[in-house]
Design an enzyme around this catalytic site. Sequence first.
Site, PDB file in Angstrom:
ATOM      1  CB  CYS A  98      -0.740   0.606   0.999  1.00  0.00           C
ATOM      2  SG  CYS A  98      -2.684   1.063   0.749  1.00  0.00           S
TER       3      CYS A  98
ATOM      4  CG  HIS B 255      -3.712  -3.410   3.375  1.00  0.00           C
ATOM      5  ND1 HIS B 255      -2.956  -3.044   4.203  1.00  0.00           N
ATOM      6  CD2 HIS B 255      -4.300  -2.148   2.805  1.00  0.00           C
ATOM      7  CE1 HIS B 255      -2.036  -1.755   4.052  1.00  0.00           C
ATOM      8  NE2 HIS B 255      -3.734  -1.308   3.472  1.00  0.00           N
TER       9      HIS B 255
END
Length: 490
Positions: free
Chosen positions: A328, A426
């Site tokens: 991310c 994630h």
Amino acid sequence: MFAGTGSDVGKSIVATAFCRIFLQDGYHPAPFKAQNMALNSFATPEGLEIGRAQAVQAEAAGVPCHTDMNPILLKPNSDHTSQVVLNGRPIGNQSAREYFGDDRRELRQEAHRAFDRLSARFNPIVMEGAGSIAEINLRHRDLVNMSMAIYAGADVILVADIDRGGVFASVYGTIMLLTPEERSRVKGIIINKFRGDASLFDEGRRMLEELCGIPVLGVLPFFTDIHIEEEDSVSLEMKSREAQAGRVNVAVVLLRHVSNFTDFDVLERDPRVHLFYTNNTEELLKADIIILPGSKSTVSDLLELRRNGCAQAILRAHHDGATVMGICGGYQMMGLSVADPDHVEGDVEQMPGLGLLPATTTMSGEKRTVQVAFRFLDEPERCQGYEIHMGRTVVNDTAARPLTVIDDNRTDGCFVSDRCFGTYIHGILDNPTVIDFLLSPYKNKVEQRRRFDYAAYKEEQYDRLAAETRRYVDMRKVYDILTSEQTTPQ
């Protein structure tokens, strides 16, 4: 409601335990926290965002997580501002003065509506407070603690941390600072994080009950061998940083605004791995693998990495053969540049990245929040994860390839080599296929082992937490409290 004498007293873990206990006892429980402040969040099946603690509690309760379980989420951008997420969607950034100074009737109504919807579907609702319930200067603004308990008609159990000391003053002081109406809702006390023989506190229990006129329902030990995903990052720096022989040493870069550090829970429990968090340049250089985690403020954290020397250490370690992976915000940092022309994160409009990936990122106000199923590189096995990010990343080199192919035919991430890649997903390291690939360049350092079933492991931990809680808390008294008087929401 499990309310606290302060922050980090263990409210979330206790609430998780009772979610599992009520499920085991044949009920249909669900967690609820009106307002949460955390950088560790999760995507619901509907593609909306809630605090990680309520997602964990929902898992313990055996139900899918939903935004009604955490209608208001505050995600700090800096020491002074937070992104406000309402019913799973960001509605803007506010300073603490703006957020707490505004008329909060609308937010209060949204929290009440969420509770009403949830309580119509589940029973019991396991509520969690925030911080201390005795912040009397914030009483008129409260929408998560006693005002919420009063609205819901909730019995309140006060959780206190004995490990930090001063438990008598914190419990008695908390109760005495409540209004008579608030005090009447507190039906029990749980002493948490006791080290040693709990019978040594028998006299203390009696004294607390005499002082407060409220029963002590139990004294929970300081659990060190039960692993439940945490929401707060306060303990990350305590993990051992010494490189260990015979294991793959993994350094997660300790960012100021680190988010979703639960991405590393499975990897940390892999017997082949020694994982630690650090922003020390010498410690980074000792790692076999360096992971740049998610960040709530990518540009700010990237600037800090350049200031503290970590950026140069990461580049040097990679040059010397270390694997570098980004997730991310960490993926964004690994690229050529991060632009923020609309000042989504702050005043800095552009920062050069680490240059490890041929990718450029532009921040935008639109947040992507979705659970995903994907295939990793050429592996046939289907994997699971979730996305929570702002910004769009473009890969500018045809020699690079996507890291994943998502089931909706999107591609994600950037793969340069087996020692350099990044992704927006994630939870990617919850998948054995990905961990095995990450560790494959280091096969000569460790013995192979059978795959780790993380889903089964988590279920085992919830059951162990429930069993230990039953052992130390008088559940008969808890059920007596819940059935002694049927109160209804206002």
